[in-house]
Motif scaffolding. Structure first.
Motif, short mmCIF file in Angstrom:
data_model
loop_
_atom_site.label_atom_id
_atom_site.label_comp_id
_atom_site.label_asym_id
_atom_site.label_seq_id
_atom_site.Cartn_x
_atom_site.Cartn_y
_atom_site.Cartn_z
N GLN A 106 0.82 -1.21 0.00
CA GLN A 106 0.00 0.00 0.00
C GLN A 106 0.86 1.27 0.00
O GLN A 106 0.45 2.30 -0.52
CB GLN A 106 -0.93 0.03 1.22
N GLY A 107 2.04 1.19 0.59
CA GLY A 107 2.91 2.36 0.65
C GLY A 107 3.30 2.85 -0.73
O GLY A 107 3.32 4.06 -0.99
N THR A 108 3.61 1.92 -1.65
CA THR A 108 3.94 2.33 -3.01
C THR A 108 2.75 2.96 -3.70
O THR A 108 2.89 3.96 -4.41
CB THR A 108 4.45 1.12 -3.81
N ALA A 109 1.56 2.40 -3.49
CA ALA A 109 0.36 2.98 -4.09
C ALA A 109 0.12 4.40 -3.59
O ALA A 109 -0.21 5.30 -4.38
CB ALA A 109 -0.85 2.10 -3.80
N ILE A 110 0.30 4.62 -2.30
CA ILE A 110 0.11 5.96 -1.74
C ILE A 110 1.16 6.92 -2.30
O ILE A 110 0.87 8.08 -2.60
CB ILE A 110 0.17 5.90 -0.21
N ASP A 111 2.40 6.43 -2.45
CA ASP A 111 3.45 7.26 -3.03
C ASP A 111 3.12 7.64 -4.47
O ASP A 111 3.32 8.80 -4.89
CB ASP A 111 4.78 6.51 -2.98
N VAL A 112 2.59 6.70 -5.24
CA VAL A 112 2.23 6.97 -6.63
C VAL A 112 1.09 7.98 -6.71
O VAL A 112 1.07 8.84 -7.59
CB VAL A 112 1.85 5.66 -7.36
N ILE A 113 0.14 7.90 -5.79
CA ILE A 113 -0.95 8.89 -5.78
C ILE A 113 -0.39 10.29 -5.60
O ILE A 113 -0.82 11.24 -6.28
CB ILE A 113 -1.96 8.55 -4.66
N GLY A 114 0.56 10.45 -4.69
CA GLY A 114 1.19 11.76 -4.52
C GLY A 114 1.91 12.22 -5.77
O GLY A 114 1.84 13.40 -6.14
N ARG A 115 2.60 11.30 -6.43
CA ARG A 115 3.28 11.66 -7.67
C ARG A 115 2.27 12.04 -8.75
O ARG A 115 2.50 12.96 -9.55
CB ARG A 115 4.15 10.49 -8.15
N GLY A 116 1.14 11.33 -8.77
CA GLY A 116 0.11 11.64 -9.75
C GLY A 116 -0.46 13.04 -9.55
O GLY A 116 -0.75 13.74 -10.53
N VAL A 117 -0.61 13.45 -8.31
CA VAL A 117 -1.09 14.81 -8.04
C VAL A 117 -0.10 15.84 -8.58
O VAL A 117 -0.49 16.85 -9.18
CB VAL A 117 -1.33 15.01 -6.53
N ARG A 118 1.20 15.58 -8.38
CA ARG A 118 2.20 16.51 -8.89
C ARG A 118 2.14 16.62 -10.42
O ARG A 118 2.26 17.70 -10.99
CB ARG A 118 3.60 16.08 -8.45
N VAL A 119 1.98 15.47 -11.08
CA VAL A 119 1.93 15.49 -12.55
C VAL A 119 0.66 16.19 -13.04
O VAL A 119 0.71 17.09 -13.88
CB VAL A 119 2.00 14.05 -13.10
N LEU A 120 -0.49 15.78 -12.50
CA LEU A 120 -1.76 16.32 -12.98
C LEU A 120 -1.95 17.79 -12.61
O LEU A 120 -2.76 18.48 -13.24
CB LEU A 120 -2.91 15.49 -12.42
N SER A 121 -1.23 18.26 -11.62
CA SER A 121 -1.36 19.67 -11.25
C SER A 121 -0.90 20.60 -12.37
O SER A 121 -1.31 21.76 -12.42
CB SER A 121 -0.55 19.96 -9.97
N HIS A 122 -0.07 20.09 -13.28
CA HIS A 122 0.38 20.92 -14.40
C HIS A 122 -0.77 21.24 -15.35
O HIS A 122 -0.66 22.18 -16.15
CB HIS A 122 1.50 20.21 -15.16
N LEU A 123 -1.86 20.46 -15.28
CA LEU A 123 -3.01 20.77 -16.12
C LEU A 123 -3.65 22.09 -15.75
O LEU A 123 -4.32 22.72 -16.56
CB LEU A 123 -4.05 19.65 -16.00
N SER A 124 -3.46 22.51 -14.50
CA SER A 124 -4.12 23.72 -14.02
C SER A 124 -3.21 24.94 -14.02
O SER A 124 -3.66 26.04 -13.68
CB SER A 124 -4.64 23.49 -12.59
N ARG A 125 -1.96 24.74 -14.37
CA ARG A 125 -1.04 25.88 -14.35
C ARG A 125 -1.28 26.78 -15.55
O ARG A 125 -1.42 26.30 -16.68
CB ARG A 125 0.42 25.40 -14.35
N PRO A 126 -1.35 28.08 -15.33
CA PRO A 126 -1.60 28.99 -16.46
C PRO A 126 -0.44 28.96 -17.45
O PRO A 126 0.73 28.98 -17.07
CB PRO A 126 -1.74 30.36 -15.79
N THR A 127 -0.77 28.89 -18.70
CA THR A 127 0.23 28.90 -19.76
C THR A 127 -0.07 30.07 -20.70
O THR A 127 -1.22 30.44 -20.90
CB THR A 127 0.22 27.59 -20.56
N PRO A 128 0.98 30.67 -21.26
CA PRO A 128 0.74 31.78 -22.18
C PRO A 128 -0.05 31.30 -23.39
O PRO A 128 0.09 30.15 -23.83
CB PRO A 128 2.15 32.22 -22.57
N PRO A 129 -0.92 32.14 -23.94
CA PRO A 129 -1.70 31.72 -25.10
C PRO A 129 -0.81 31.33 -26.26
O PRO A 129 0.17 32.00 -26.58
CB PRO A 129 -2.54 32.97 -25.44
N GLU A 130 -1.14 30.19 -26.86
CA GLU A 130 -0.31 29.67 -27.94
C GLU A 130 -0.59 30.42 -29.23
O GLU A 130 -1.74 30.58 -29.64
CB GLU A 130 -0.61 28.18 -28.13
N LYS A 131 0.47 30.88 -29.85
CA LYS A 131 0.34 31.49 -31.16
C LYS A 131 0.48 30.40 -32.21
O LYS A 131 1.52 29.77 -32.34
CB LYS A 131 1.42 32.54 -31.37
#
Length: 420
Positions: free
Chosen positions: A300-325
């Motif tokens: 279970q420890g590895t699964a919990i660790d992966v969940i935390g890593r997944g939050v770090r990865v998926l958080s990039h979906l919400s980061r503002p990015t400059p409008p793409e030209k």
């Protein structure tokens, strides 16, 4: 076409044999450079530096490097097997492409080839006294490089094939691919906002292979859409499985004799890759957690660790990015779906961790974090998975007290309606 060849060269450069071949050629060139540099060495230098010792040094180097290379390869095979059994087979490609491991093994192989060529050249008397001086200097440099490679290899062995190290590599690859996609959410084109099937004159383009889309050559599509009346509407992104009855794109105003060029812009292979496919990295991370939650491993420890890593990865979906030209005004592509990304990651973990109270609580906390970090689409998808995880926990947990703990965690997030 240039972008397509660039993609293939990048893929080839990540294979172990590529660096080993380069280092081998460099080793041969280094051993033979003494023949060219010998005339420029003063006559009295050989007697001063004791270049006669180069024969013994090359002999020791040749025998030891062959043994070290063979031993290192056996360690690599064992590490890959361990990662396959304890992590996931899909992560092995990241271990194979690791530059530190490739550089180390290539240094061993290159130094072996260097010493072998040097011994052969010495045996035939090609060098002479002045050539021995150059060869002696090159040998000293090679020995220093070998020692540096050995020290790096010792440090590398401490984590090679380990679960935490391999999972970290998957997280890094997923983050890199997702950040690249967020910088160009539509692959450098314009967003696909209409159904291309209803456009006048739209013509479907079908794949000629069965497999996964690995890369889309946007510059090639841009060249085909330079005319004002031409346009390409991409239906598939890297990572999508395609077959000959499925349209991969729709073209408007482009002649049928250009269909081959259009198809060539889509690189289709037997396997998904991490480079242009951010969803694949998330899928592999979910596989690591699912394997850890299997009865055979029960970690279970590895699964919990992966969940935390997944939050770090998926958080990039919400980061503002400059409008793409848009670089390619007449090429239209779909964007990355937030809901699909969360489905890829959380659904397997919700299913396989439904009977583990610690995993259920961590899932609620992770989804609450993503819900607070993201926009409306992220919050909606996070709430959906939080409700789904709560229902699975109710069905999977045998003790009512355990379910109440998960339910309490869901209530504390402040994002879920658990009153019903």
């Amino acid at each position: 076409m240039i972008e397509r060849w660039k993609w293939f060269l990048i893929r080839i450069s990540k294979r172990p044999w590529f660096r080993a071949s380069l280092y081998s050629v460099l080793g041969i060139a280094t051993a033979l450079v003494a023949l060219v540099a010998a005339p420029y060495i003063p006559e009295d230098v050989p007697a001063k530096i004791g270049s006669d010792a180069v024969d013994n040094i090359l002999g020791v180097l040749a025998s030891s490097m062959l043994a070290v290379t063979t031993f290192s390869l056996s360690i690599m095979v064992a590490a890959y097997g361990s990662a396959t059994n304890n992590v996931t087979p899909r992560a092995i490609s990241l271990l194979v492409e690791d530059t530190t491991t490739q550089n180390t093994l290539s240094t061993f192989v290159g130094s072996f080839i260097f010493s072998l060529v040097g011994i052969i050249a010495l045996s035939t008397g090609l060098y002479g006294d002045n050539g021995r001086v150059v060869l002696f200097a090159a040998t000293v440099i090679v020995v220093i490089l070998v020692l540096y490679a050995l020290l790096r290899w010792i440090d590398q062995l401490s984590g090679l094939g380990r679960v935490a190290e391999t999972t970290a590599r998957v997280e890094k690859a997923a983050t890199r691919a997702l950040c690249q996609r967020m910088e160009q959410p539509f692959l450098g084109g314009r967003p696909l906002e209409v159904d291309p099937k209803v456009l006048p004159g739209a013509r479907p383009l079908y794949a000629d292979k069965i497999g996964f889309v690995q890369h889309v050559d946007m510059p090639a599509l841009g060249e085909l859409t330079k005319a004002e009346d031409n346009a390409v509407y991409i239906c598939v992104l890297p990572g999508i499985f395609v077959e000959p009855t499925q349209p991969i794109a729709w073209s408007v105003g482009i002649a049928e004799d250009c269909d081959t060029a259009l198809r060539n812009a889509f690189v289709i292979g037997a396997q998904r890759t991490f480079d242009r496919d951010p969803r694949y990295g998330v899928v592999v991370m979910a596989e690591v957690a699912s394997r850890a939650l299997s009865p055979a491993i029960n970690d279970q420890g590895t699964a919990i660790d992966v969940i935390g890593r997944g939050v770090r990865v998926l958080s990039h979906l919400s980061r503002p990015t400059p409008p793409e030209k848009p670089k390619f005004d007449r090429v239209f592509a779909p964007g990355l779906s937030v809901a699909d990304m969360l489905d890829d990651f959380f659904t397997p973990i919700e299913r396989d961790g439904a009977g583990v109270v610690e995993v259920g609580i961590r899932l609620q906390q992770a989804l609450a974090s993503l819900g607070r970090l993201g926009d409306a689409a992220m919050t909606l998808a996070a709430n959906h998975h939080a409700q789904s995880a709560l229902k699975r926990a109710e069905a999977g947990l045998s003790l009512p007290d355990d379910y109440q703990r998960v339910r309490q965690a869901a209530q504390e997030t402040g994002l879920l309606d658990t009153s019903r």
